[in-house]
Design a protein around this motif. Structure first.
Motif, short mmCIF file in Angstrom:
data_model
loop_
_atom_site.label_atom_id
_atom_site.label_comp_id
_atom_site.label_asym_id
_atom_site.label_seq_id
_atom_site.Cartn_x
_atom_site.Cartn_y
_atom_site.Cartn_z
N ASP A 67 0.74 -1.17 -0.10
CA ASP A 67 -0.04 0.01 0.06
C ASP A 67 0.77 1.20 0.09
O ASP A 67 0.44 2.40 0.20
CB ASP A 67 -0.95 0.18 1.44
N GLY A 68 2.10 1.06 -0.20
CA GLY A 68 2.87 2.40 -0.11
C GLY A 68 3.56 2.79 1.16
O GLY A 68 4.12 3.73 1.46
N THR A 69 3.20 2.05 2.26
CA THR A 69 3.87 2.28 3.46
C THR A 69 5.27 1.79 3.67
O THR A 69 5.80 0.84 3.15
CB THR A 69 3.05 1.61 4.68
N VAL A 70 6.18 2.40 4.06
CA VAL A 70 7.57 2.36 4.58
C VAL A 70 7.84 2.18 6.03
O VAL A 70 7.32 3.39 6.70
CB VAL A 70 8.61 2.98 3.59
N ASN A 71 8.18 1.23 6.78
CA ASN A 71 8.68 1.36 8.10
C ASN A 71 10.16 1.05 8.37
O ASN A 71 10.66 0.00 7.38
CB ASN A 71 7.73 0.00 8.73
N VAL A 72 10.51 1.58 9.39
CA VAL A 72 11.91 1.64 9.47
C VAL A 72 12.22 1.10 11.09
O VAL A 72 11.83 1.71 11.81
CB VAL A 72 12.84 3.06 9.18
N TRP A 73 13.07 0.12 11.09
CA TRP A 73 13.46 -0.38 12.54
C TRP A 73 14.87 -0.21 12.67
O TRP A 73 15.86 -0.34 11.86
CB TRP A 73 13.20 -1.81 12.54
N SER A 74 15.18 0.12 14.01
CA SER A 74 16.51 0.15 14.45
C SER A 74 16.83 -1.02 15.16
O SER A 74 16.23 -1.58 16.15
CB SER A 74 16.87 1.32 15.30
N LEU A 75 17.90 -1.79 14.67
CA LEU A 75 18.33 -3.18 15.39
C LEU A 75 19.05 -2.99 16.57
O LEU A 75 19.28 -4.01 17.35
CB LEU A 75 19.43 -3.54 14.41
N MET A 76 19.32 -1.56 17.10
CA MET A 76 19.91 -1.49 18.38
C MET A 76 18.68 -1.08 19.50
O MET A 76 18.98 -1.28 20.71
CB MET A 76 20.75 -0.30 18.39
N ILE A 77 17.46 -0.81 18.91
CA ILE A 77 16.45 -0.36 19.88
C ILE A 77 15.49 -1.32 20.54
O ILE A 77 15.29 -1.66 21.66
CB ILE A 77 15.89 0.90 19.53
N GLY A 78 14.79 -1.76 19.38
CA GLY A 78 13.83 -2.94 19.69
C GLY A 78 13.11 -3.26 18.46
O GLY A 78 13.39 -3.00 17.34
N ARG A 79 11.80 -3.79 18.62
CA ARG A 79 10.81 -4.28 17.54
C ARG A 79 9.91 -3.28 17.06
O ARG A 79 9.14 -3.63 15.90
CB ARG A 79 10.11 -5.53 18.24
N ASP A 80 9.55 -2.06 17.70
CA ASP A 80 9.01 -0.98 17.10
C ASP A 80 9.51 -0.13 16.11
O ASP A 80 10.92 0.22 16.40
CB ASP A 80 8.37 -0.14 18.29
N PRO A 81 8.69 0.36 15.23
CA PRO A 81 9.52 0.99 14.27
C PRO A 81 10.07 2.41 14.77
O PRO A 81 9.22 3.10 15.67
CB PRO A 81 8.49 1.20 13.10
N VAL A 82 11.08 2.95 14.38
CA VAL A 82 11.55 4.28 14.62
C VAL A 82 11.17 5.28 13.71
O VAL A 82 11.27 6.56 13.84
CB VAL A 82 13.18 4.47 14.71
N HIS A 83 10.78 4.96 12.37
CA HIS A 83 10.49 6.14 11.28
C HIS A 83 9.35 5.11 10.43
O HIS A 83 9.48 3.96 10.07
CB HIS A 83 11.45 6.57 10.49
#
Length: 626
Positions: free
Chosen positions: A304-320
């Protein structure tokens, strides 16, 4: 000699002096003639003509500072002080009148107590002088060279030449085994990068162990000795896209789930990344179109055009998270850092965090055609640079400049693309009555000029690998079933391998081997110098991802059909759809790690899922209920 080496030399001599002085002190503290050690003679003073003069009162005369002993003299020299010996006294009239070759008769002298350390001091001082002479001067045929200059000369030698030089003499052996030389060889061969010379005590031994380990890994690669594991996630349904970086694998599924595996651990444990959208409706998540990962970030683009960004150092929730209005055609992630580029419709968007750490749109570009391939240039500096291929046009997109056309020939679409820090390589397809054959073009990103043209094939070039290839080499895959390796210096083909019946879909090479994947699901490992196939592995679906390093290999067979005909994806019985799902293989060729396949996957389960299945034994076995 370097200051650190001189300090180490002084420290070792102080330790040896302390060990030598211990027995001497104990002998001096003994009482009685029985406990006393044998007293050597007192060192007497000689005249200038060789006569030995006795000191008044029966005691032999000693030069000033001689009472300090050789131990004190060596200590003073090692500490960098002045010589404790005073200038020699002026010669007396008796010495001046002494004829040449005549000795002055010695007066009877009573036995005097002798310094016990003088016997050991002679040997200690002589050894010190020999070591200093050997370190400061190295014999080179008929001349003597300083030690530092000799090390500079030996730095141009390889490991075989150093071994031969060590057999010349004892002095050359010490020089050939210098730690600086073997540390330099380790860094040149890529062993223990990022270490300093003080981290290891014997770099020659480190070099030998690294060479033996490299030989073992190469033998395991050729004979396929090692462990093979399947990375499966049944709840994700059909596999959509796979990417990996340094042994960490990310996979996206039609269920909308994004899963990570860390193949560097024995149990391959990694979390399932939570999406930002669809938290209230878990069953309505769109399927994953693209996934990318580097050392710090994981990115997933949805249908649907969504882009999720995760940090491998923080956790399982997206950071952006950000949204495109249309479907995403291409996704790119920088090798290092946090720069993301996405292409949707006729626009290309670049996202990265600012100086304060907040994500923002760094650049936005409008192109005239739909983008098919998108890559970010590594080591681009402060402003990110992207290369996009839109049908028959290749764009060079810089954040601080408008989009620039790198290549454009009407009617010759781009079939594959890869970039390095200074060059871009892409395959073009020739159409029309003037068909000159399909080729691979190599462009310079600094000058935007075509450097060379490679090949002339009847089939389309389906994949090209420039970033991971050795210097001055390029490997390509073609629909004509062949894998080709080109030398960029003379535009010549080094080898051509008949690999896959339905065409080559993925390829990568290093200095001695080539790993290729085909549309028929076959993974082949080749010896690049000999041109022969070492081994192969087959699966049902086309190979879309190939990645390897010195000790591991990761391949992914991704089906083209995301909704198999005649199979309901919403069924609870997931065993009926196992032939429609893709599969990820992880090969481990290192001998110093536990082979994961030595234990069945169901026995290695962490029991953190409600239900799961094991297809290695042909049965559906649920795990324990939690």
């Amino acid at each position: 000699m370097a200051e650190a080496g001189l300090d180490e030399f002084r420290r070792r001599w102080r330790e040896e002096l302390a060990l030598r002085e211990g027995p001497a002190k104990r002998r001096r503290s003994g009482e009685g003639p029985a406990g006393a050690a044998r007293e050597p003679e007192q060192v007497s003073q000689r005249g200038s003509c060789g006569a030995v003069r006795a000191a008044p009162g029966g005691a032999p005369a000693q030069p000033p500072g001689a009472a300090l002993g050789y131990f004190e003299l060596a200590k003073c020299l090692l500490e960098g002080g002045e010589c404790p010996l005073a200038p020699p006294p002026p010669r007396t009239a008796e010495e001046l009148s002494c004829p040449s070759g005549e000795r002055v008769p010695q007066t009877p002298e009573a036995p005097q107590p002798e310094h016990p350390e003088s016997a050991g001091g002679d040997r200690l001082l002589e050894q010190l002088i020999r070591d200093l002479n050997e370190i400061n001067e190295i014999p080179f045929f008929d001349i003597q060279l300083p030690y530092e200059l000799a090390v500079k000369i030996f730095q141009y030698l390889g490991r075989a030449e150093l071994g031969r030089c060590a057999q010349v003499s004892r002095t050359w052996k010490v020089l050939a085994e210098d730690e600086v030389l073997w540390y330099t060889l380790c860094q040149q061969e890529g062993y223990l990068p990022g270490t300093s010379i003080s981290d290891c005590s014997c770099w020659k031994l480190v070099f030998q162990e690294s060479r033996a380990k490299e030989h073992t890994l190469r033998t395991n690669w050729k004979n396929r000795n090692g462990a093979v594991s399947q990375l499966q996630y049944e709840l994700g349904k059909v596999l959509c896209d796979v990417h990996s970086c340094d042994g960490v694998v990310i996979a996206g599924y039609t269920s909308g789930d994004v899963r990570l595996w860390d193949t560097r651990t024995w149990d391959y444990t990694a979390p399932i990344l939570e999406p930002m959208h669809g938290a209230a409706e878990p069953g309505s998540q769109p399927l994953v179109s693209f996934v990318r990962i580097n050392n710090s970030l994981a990115v997933a683009a949805y249908e649907d055009g969504t882009v999720n960004v995760w940090s491998l150092m923080i956790g399982r929730d997206p950071v952006h998270c950000y949204q495109h209005n249309l479907r995403i055609q291409a996704l790119a992630l920088s090798l290092e850092g946090a720069t993301i580029a996405t292409a949707s419709g006729f626009e290309v968007r670049v996202e990265c965090p600012n100086e304060k750490g907040y994500w923002e749109t760094a650049a936005h570009f409008e192109v005239q055609k739909m983008v098919n391939f998108l890559h970010l240039i590594p080591d681009a500096g402060r402003h990110p640079v992207a290369v996009a291929a839109a049908e028959d046009v290749v764009y060079l997109l810089k954040a601080d400049n408008p989009s620039r056309v790198l290549h454009s020939v009407y009617g010759q679409p781009v079939t594959c693309l890869d970039v390095s820090s200074k060059e871009a390589a892409f395959g073009v397809k020739s159409l029309g009555w003037m068909n000159e054959g399909n080729k691979v073009l190599l462009y310079s990103l600094q000058t935007s000029q075509c450097l060379t043209t490679l090949g002339s094939s009847l089939g389309d070039f389906t994949c090209v690998n420039l970033r991971n290839s050795p210097p001055h080499l390029l490997v390509t895959g073609n629909k004509d079933r062949r894998v080709r390796v080109y030398d960029l210096r003379n535009s010549a083909s080094l080898c051509s391998l008949y690999a896959h019946q339905l065409g080559v879909s993925a390829v990568q090479m290093d200095d001695w081997k080539i790993v290729s994947g085909g549309e028929e699901g076959l993974v082949c490992v080749w010896d690049q110098r000999m041109g022969n196939k070492l081994w192969e592995m087959h699966a049902r679906h086309p190979v879309r991802h190939v990645w390897f390093n010195t000790h591991s290999l990761i391949t992914a067979n991704i089906p083209d059909e995301k909704s198999p005909r005649g199979a309901s994806i919403l069924d609870d019985d997931l065993t009926a759809h196992r032939r429609h799902r893709g599969i990820i293989y992880a090969y481990e060729f290192s001998m110093d790690q536990l082979a994961p396949e030595s234990v069945l996957p169901i026995c290695r389960s962490s029991y953190d899922e409600v239900a799961g299945y094991n297809y290695n034994i042909g049965l559906a076995v649920p795990y324990d209920n939690i």
